[in-house]
Design an enzyme around this catalytic site. Structure first.
Site, PDB file in Angstrom:
ATOM      1  N   GLU A  37     -82.343 -39.870 -23.057  1.00 54.50           N
ATOM      2  CA  GLU A  37     -83.750 -39.914 -22.694  1.00 54.50           C
ATOM      3  C   GLU A  37     -84.133 -41.379 -22.435  1.00 54.50           C
ATOM      4  O   GLU A  37     -83.737 -42.249 -23.207  1.00 54.50           O
ATOM      5  CB  GLU A  37     -84.632 -39.373 -23.812  1.00 54.50           C
ATOM      6  CG  GLU A  37     -86.090 -39.249 -23.371  1.00 54.50           C
ATOM      7  CD  GLU A  37     -87.011 -38.657 -24.443  1.00 54.50           C
ATOM      8  OE1 GLU A  37     -86.560 -38.443 -25.587  1.00 54.50           O
ATOM      9  OE2 GLU A  37     -88.173 -38.441 -24.125  1.00 54.50           O
ATOM     10  N   GLY A  40     -86.664 -45.135 -32.577  1.00 55.54           N
ATOM     11  CA  GLY A  40     -86.496 -44.620 -33.936  1.00 55.54           C
ATOM     12  C   GLY A  40     -85.419 -43.559 -34.040  1.00 55.54           C
ATOM     13  O   GLY A  40     -84.532 -43.632 -34.879  1.00 55.54           O
ATOM     14  N   ALA A  41     -85.490 -42.562 -33.175  1.00 53.29           N
ATOM     15  CA  ALA A  41     -84.542 -41.467 -33.249  1.00 53.29           C
ATOM     16  C   ALA A  41     -84.667 -40.605 -32.003  1.00 53.29           C
ATOM     17  O   ALA A  41     -85.620 -40.756 -31.232  1.00 53.29           O
ATOM     18  CB  ALA A  41     -84.799 -40.606 -34.480  1.00 53.29           C
ATOM     19  N   MET A  42     -83.714 -39.696 -31.827  1.00 48.93           N
ATOM     20  CA  MET A  42     -83.684 -38.879 -30.611  1.00 48.93           C
ATOM     21  C   MET A  42     -83.284 -37.451 -30.930  1.00 48.93           C
ATOM     22  O   MET A  42     -82.338 -37.206 -31.667  1.00 48.93           O
ATOM     23  CB  MET A  42     -82.698 -39.528 -29.630  1.00 48.93           C
ATOM     24  CG  MET A  42     -82.541 -38.787 -28.332  1.00 48.93           C
ATOM     25  SD  MET A  42     -84.122 -38.761 -27.411  1.00 48.93           S
ATOM     26  CE  MET A  42     -83.931 -37.208 -26.557  1.00 48.93           C
ATOM     27  N   HIS A  56     -90.086 -34.946 -37.353  1.00 54.76           N
ATOM     28  CA  HIS A  56     -90.443 -35.074 -35.939  1.00 54.76           C
ATOM     29  C   HIS A  56     -89.288 -34.627 -35.035  1.00 54.76           C
ATOM     30  O   HIS A  56     -89.470 -33.785 -34.154  1.00 54.76           O
ATOM     31  CB  HIS A  56     -90.829 -36.530 -35.657  1.00 54.76           C
ATOM     32  CG  HIS A  56     -91.187 -36.819 -34.236  1.00 54.76           C
ATOM     33  ND1 HIS A  56     -92.486 -36.849 -33.791  1.00 54.76           N
ATOM     34  CD2 HIS A  56     -90.422 -37.076 -33.151  1.00 54.76           C
ATOM     35  CE1 HIS A  56     -92.513 -37.115 -32.501  1.00 54.76           C
ATOM     36  NE2 HIS A  56     -91.257 -37.253 -32.082  1.00 54.76           N
ATOM     37  N   GLU A  57     -88.124 -35.182 -35.258  1.00 57.21           N
ATOM     38  CA  GLU A  57     -86.989 -34.845 -34.385  1.00 57.21           C
ATOM     39  C   GLU A  57     -86.615 -33.387 -34.548  1.00 57.21           C
ATOM     40  O   GLU A  57     -86.299 -32.699 -33.578  1.00 57.21           O
ATOM     41  CB  GLU A  57     -85.781 -35.749 -34.662  1.00 57.21           C
ATOM     42  CG  GLU A  57     -86.051 -37.253 -34.600  1.00 57.21           C
ATOM     43  CD  GLU A  57     -86.772 -37.717 -33.339  1.00 57.21           C
ATOM     44  OE1 GLU A  57     -86.620 -37.081 -32.286  1.00 57.21           O
ATOM     45  OE2 GLU A  57     -87.513 -38.725 -33.411  1.00 57.21           O
ATOM     46  N   HIS A 110     -88.935 -31.148 -32.626  1.00 57.17           N
ATOM     47  CA  HIS A 110     -88.695 -31.151 -31.181  1.00 57.17           C
ATOM     48  C   HIS A 110     -87.811 -29.971 -30.756  1.00 57.17           C
ATOM     49  O   HIS A 110     -87.813 -29.602 -29.582  1.00 57.17           O
ATOM     50  CB  HIS A 110     -87.987 -32.438 -30.758  1.00 57.17           C
ATOM     51  CG  HIS A 110     -88.897 -33.561 -30.352  1.00 57.17           C
ATOM     52  ND1 HIS A 110     -89.952 -33.395 -29.486  1.00 57.17           N
ATOM     53  CD2 HIS A 110     -88.875 -34.896 -30.646  1.00 57.17           C
ATOM     54  CE1 HIS A 110     -90.551 -34.578 -29.284  1.00 57.17           C
ATOM     55  NE2 HIS A 110     -89.923 -35.496 -29.982  1.00 57.17           N
ATOM     56  N   GLU A 158     -94.323 -35.050 -26.901  1.00 55.24           N
ATOM     57  CA  GLU A 158     -94.482 -36.099 -27.915  1.00 55.24           C
ATOM     58  C   GLU A 158     -95.797 -35.978 -28.691  1.00 55.24           C
ATOM     59  O   GLU A 158     -95.805 -36.025 -29.916  1.00 55.24           O
ATOM     60  CB  GLU A 158     -94.319 -37.488 -27.294  1.00 55.24           C
ATOM     61  CG  GLU A 158     -92.905 -37.779 -26.766  1.00 55.24           C
ATOM     62  CD  GLU A 158     -91.801 -37.595 -27.809  1.00 55.24           C
ATOM     63  OE1 GLU A 158     -92.115 -37.487 -29.017  1.00 55.24           O
ATOM     64  OE2 GLU A 158     -90.619 -37.550 -27.412  1.00 55.24           O
TER      65      GLU A 158
HETATM   66  N1  TRP Z   1     -87.783 -38.640 -27.819  1.00 52.31           N
HETATM   67  C1  TRP Z   1     -87.703 -39.660 -28.832  1.00 52.31           C
HETATM   68  C2  TRP Z   1     -88.736 -39.284 -29.882  1.00 52.31           C
HETATM   69  O1  TRP Z   1     -88.523 -38.465 -30.679  1.00 52.31           O
HETATM   70  C3  TRP Z   1     -87.993 -41.027 -28.309  1.00 52.31           C
HETATM   71  C4  TRP Z   1     -86.813 -41.805 -27.852  1.00 52.31           C
HETATM   72  C5  TRP Z   1     -85.692 -42.006 -28.541  1.00 52.31           C
HETATM   73  C6  TRP Z   1     -86.665 -42.554 -26.684  1.00 52.31           C
HETATM   74  N2  TRP Z   1     -84.868 -42.860 -27.831  1.00 52.31           N
HETATM   75  C7  TRP Z   1     -85.450 -43.191 -26.718  1.00 52.31           C
HETATM   76  C8  TRP Z   1     -87.473 -42.777 -25.609  1.00 52.31           C
HETATM   77  C9  TRP Z   1     -85.009 -44.029 -25.694  1.00 52.31           C
HETATM   78  C10 TRP Z   1     -87.041 -43.588 -24.596  1.00 52.31           C
HETATM   79  C11 TRP Z   1     -85.818 -44.223 -24.647  1.00 52.31           C
HETATM   80  O2  TRP Z   1     -89.831 -39.694 -29.892  1.00 52.31           O
HETATM   81 ZN    ZN Z   2     -90.627 -37.451 -30.186  1.00 52.34          ZN
END
Ligand code: TRP
Ligand code: ZN
Length: 878
Positions: free
Chosen positions: A119, A259-261, A295-296, A299, A318
């Site tokens: 992302e 932070g995280a994905m 949060h993650e 999603h 988001e």
């Molecule tokens: N989607 C991620 C979240 O939970 C955000 C995110 C993580 C992101 N890594 C990234 C956005 C790198 C842009 C680029 O909010």
């Molecule tokens: Zn998010």
């Protein structure tokens, strides 16, 4: 510029993806096979695949190799001129270099671990693809590596096969049955340890839970695992959402842009938001871990099962997911404290964003680089919109609307309009005007004038709304603003609310016109109105309430959030006049009403320690700066805030000492809200005591630092010292380094503490630390700890009158941009409020911004942010 208005359906769909990845640190080989189908509603078109920093080796369609005349290759795309008009299979072979990937987007190698970040547009750095979120495909991924390099091989979905080849190389195959956009693809490989647990879903599915970490860190995963299980249960109970795969994995890596994905079934985290042990992590770290894990995880439904049609719809996943994680925290911890923390964040980050050159709607209508729009506006204001929606249609209709959204759009890439249509259908309410919240930037200003008529026994509230122009929109339309309301009587009770027109209890006013008024009947005494309770709308409120009214609410509002809010408003009034006095070199002043109100709050047995701590924490400097709005003198704001803190430290000394003592939590550390609240109260008391008496404060802080039995105590002692100009400061920082070295997360804390000192000498200190072996521009956490803290949390040094703070940030931007443009653009945002500064600083900051803009080969990320920041000043509101 990419525009929402230009959205077109894709010319082709990709239904299935098979990836075959042979990992190598500098030469990773990727074979991809794609099942492609022309979109029947679109005309004949070439097949345009996105790709960046890839070396192409072969391309074929239905087994037939293409010749170089069949396609065009440029640094951003592979264009196949005449693809079949029937479904076909495309095979592409490429290589990429994970070690050389310093942008941390696509496939990269961090501390010997292969990991991906796709992302928003990173998948195109792994293989050629139609890299947009409305292309949904099932993925099957085969990974192969050297045993010594990467024995653990992970990807999305369920494990299909894992074994060693005859030559001793490990391989694994993963299959994800849920169609997903490629931004949710993930691959992780390396020498990783894991902890494992289990979860049984409401309908009886057994899920294996795993958290993967660097070997040796397994004893720091317990809190993350516990948080995960609680989040999974809560999503079932609160939203009826169950997990849908056999396995849920989280991987913690040290180098990560954000932070995280939420990659499907394989979340990847900045390890700072996973690893915690009482001796390494603070209460704040524990709270972050809990809410980011949630949060993650959330999603999985809001983002993954229902995803976004295009990146303009980012808030659809988001804002909604932030709202959901806020609700989770509210349910598991103190709701009031959570609301206060979120409102503080909104005021200190989002309001300034909305008031400056980076202002954009929650759903932007154009962008150059989407990575620049992962903002406080999209996330935090996006969550506030959902909260307002729930207030307007009610909890039951909101829940039905969510159910409808999941039922109607599961497996689809949706839009904000489609989400609102579900809410409109579930509630029977027209949300046309409400949609403006998504489309209109800027914080609305609501003005309230009240009138009590003792003869008629009525109380009237006259409300007006206006939103200032933002760079993208000069004319603003009225919004639907839900104002939660109470009328407080002299004994601190809520009066019954009756209007002449109805018998209902209109405790939620809906302001939808530029001006509107409400009259309440049967009112026997003049009430004090308690408005926008719980911060029911993200607005700036201007009222005709007097200082005495605010003090009254601070002590008596039945709504605890508004008690805190009244204290903040009162403190802001004091601080604004005191700032003015500091600018003019005056210093007379009395705040005994305020300190006495705080004293009775501190003594009130009905208030929790956490709420008392929040009452003691003064409004932030950025919040005050944005309240002042122009000709800002950051040093005067700081001086005023210090002055008030010192005054409170002296006048409340005994009460603060008492709070400090009783705030000590005996026994082994636990992160529960009660204990954490007591520790916050202790920290808030220490901060004021140290402001009131430097030597005594330094002694207390040093004792706490040395005797602290958990990182929260150690760190809060040190954080007080780090801001004091005293000898103990360097001594303690040096001691802390001895404990921190060898633990990269503690070293981050150590770096950030150096950056906090509100003295001009901090600039040279930060420059020196950039030479420290622990610091690296290739590690975003180090950059954020040292430079981010300096620019965002130290207004005094950053805004030093010499301009050297701006120079430091500009130097970093020039050096960092070629390495990691995403992180460079994000910290460049710290220049966003420069037009509010007094003329001298404006000139100094402006010339540093220009210097960066004129350097060669700037990234698209930094170019866009700096050109927005440098754009013409906003027209004033007349
Ligand atoms: N989607 C991620 C979240 O939970 C955000 C995110 C993580 C992101 N890594 C990234 C956005 C790198 C842009 C680029 O909010
Ligand atoms: Zn998010």
């Amino acid at each position: 510029m990419i525009r929402l208005a230009d959205y077109r359906e894709p010319d082709f769909f990709i239904d299935e993806v098979w990836l075959d990845v042979r990992l190598h640190p500098t030469d990773t080989h990727v074979r991809s096979r794609l099942a492609i189908r022309p979109n029947p509603v679109m005309g004949e078109a070439p097949l345009e695949l996105d790709g960046e920093k890839l070396t192409l080796h072969a391309v074929s369609i239905d087994g037939e190799a293409l010749s170089p005349t069949d396609y065009t290759l440029n640094p951003e795309r592979l264009i196949i001129h005449k693809p079949p008009r029937q479904p076909f299979t495309l095979e592409v072979e490429t290589t990429c270099d994970p070690e050389a990937n310093t942008e941390l987007s696509g496939l990269y190698r961090s501390n010997g671990i292969y990991c991906t970040q796709c992302e928003a547009e990173g998948f195109r750095r792994i293989t050629y693809f139609i890299d947009r979120p409305d292309i949904l495909a099932t993925f099957t991924t085969r990974i192969e590596a050297e045993q010594a390099d990467a024995p653990v091989l992970l990807s999305n979905g369920n494990p299909v096969e894992a074994a060693l080849l005859e030559n001793g190389r490990p391989f694994a195959v993963w299959h994800d049955p849920y169609p997903k956009p490629c931004y949710l693809f993930a691959l992780v490989a390396g020498t990783l340890a894991h902890v494992e647990d289990h979860f049984t879903t409401a309908s009886g599915r057994e899920v294996i839970l795993r958290i993967y970490v660097e070997p040796g860190k397994e004893d720091r995963c317990a809190w993350a695992m516990d948080s995960l299980k609680r989040a999974m249960r809560w999503d079932e109970e609160a939203f009826g959402r169950e997990y849908d795969l056999d396995m849920f994995m989280i991987v913690a890596v040290p180098d990560f842009n954000m932070g995280a994905m939420e990659n499907k079934g394989l979340n990847i985290f900045n390890d700072k938001y996973i690893l915690a042990r009482p001796d390494t992590a603070t209460d704040a770290d524990y709270a972050h871990i809990e809410s980011i894990i949630a949060h993650e995880y959330f999603h999985n439904w809001t983002g993954n099962r229902v995803t976004c049609r295009d990146w303009f719809q980012l808030c659809l996943k988001e804002g909604l997911t932030v709202f959901r994680d806020q609700e989770f925290t509210t349910a598991t911890r103190s709701g009031i404290a959570k609301r206060i923390a979120d409102v503080r964040l909104l005021r200190s980050q989002q309001f300034p964003e909305d008031a400056g050159p980076l202002a954009h709607p929650v759903r932007p209508s154009q962008y150059m680089e989407i990575n620049n729009f992962y903002t406080a506006t999209v996330y935090e204001k996006g969550a506030e919109i959902i909260r307002m929606l729930r207030a307007l249609i009610g909890r039951d209709a909101f829940r039905s609307g969510m159910d409808l959204y999941f039922a109607r759009h599961d497996g689809q890439a949706a839009t904000v309009e489609q989400f609102l249509a579900c809410m409109a259908d579930a509630s029977g309410r027209d949300l046309g005007q409400f949609q403006r919240w998504y489309e209109q930037a800027g914080t609305p200003e609501v003005t309230i004038a009240t009138a009590y008529d003792p003869a008629a026994r009525t109380f009237t509230i006259n409300a007006g709304q206006a939103t200032r122009p933002t760079p993208d929109q000069s004319v603003k339309q009225p919004l639907v603003i839900p104002l939660a309301l109470g009328l407080v009587d002299a004994s601190g009770g809520d009066m019954p609310l009756r209007t002449a027109s109805g018998t209902n209890t209109p405790n939620l006013l809906e302001l939808s016109e530029p001006a509107q008024s409400w009259t309440f009947i049967d009112i026997d005494e003049r009430p004090v109105p308690s408005l926008n309770r719980g911060f029911s709308a993200p607005i700036r409120l201007k009222t005709d309430l007097s200082d005495a009214d605010w003090l009254f609410l601070m002590g008596h509002d039945p709504d605890p959030f508004n008690r805190w809010e009244a204290g903040q408003i009162y403190a802001k009034r004091l601080l604004l006049s005191l700032t003015q006095a500091c600018v003019e070199g005056r210093r007379l002043w009395d705040a005994s009403d305020y300190s006495e109100a705080l004293r009775s709050s501190l003594r009130a047995s009905s208030l929790t320690a956490q709420l008392k701590a929040e009452l003691l924490n003064l409004p932030s400097e950025p919040d005050l700066a944005s309240e002042i709005g122009r000709n800002v003198e950051p040093v005067a704001i700081h001086a005023a805030r210090q002055h008030l803190a010192a005054y409170l430290g002296r006048t409340l000394r005994e009460d603060l000492e008492e709070a400090y003592q009783t705030g000590a939590v005996p026994g082994p550390y636990t992160p529960d809200p009660d204990s954490a609240g007591r520790r916050s109260l202790r920290a808030a008391a220490l901060t004021l005591l140290a402001a009131g008496n430097r030597d005594e404060g330094a002694r207390l802080a040093l004792d706490q630092f040395r005797a602290g039995s958990n990182m929260t105590e150690i760190f809060s002692g040190l954080a007080v010292l780090a801001r004091l100009d005293c000898l103990q400061r360097d001594e303690a920082l040096a001691e802390f380094y001895e404990r921190a070295k060898g633990d990269h997360l503690l070293v981050d804390k150590w770096l950030s503490l150096h950056a906090l000192g509100p003295f001009p000498s901090t600039i040279a200190r930060v420059r020196r630390l950039m030479e420290h072996p622990a610091f690296s521009l290739r590690k975003p956490n180090k950059v954020r700890a040292l430079i981010g803290t300096f620019a965002a949390a130290n207004p005094v040094a950053f805004n030093d009158r010499s301009g050297q703070g701006y120079q430091l940030l500009a130097d970093i931007l020039v050096a960092l941009d070629p390495i990691n443009p995403q992180v460079a653009a994000r910290i460049a945002g710290n220049f966003k409020s420069w037009r509010m500064l007094e003329p001298n600083r404006q000139r100094l900051a402006g010339s540093e911004i220009d210097r960066v803009r004129s350097s060669s080969n700037l990234s698209r990320d930094l170019t866009e942010i700096l050109s927005m920041i440098a754009s013409n000043p906003l027209p004033a509101m007349d």
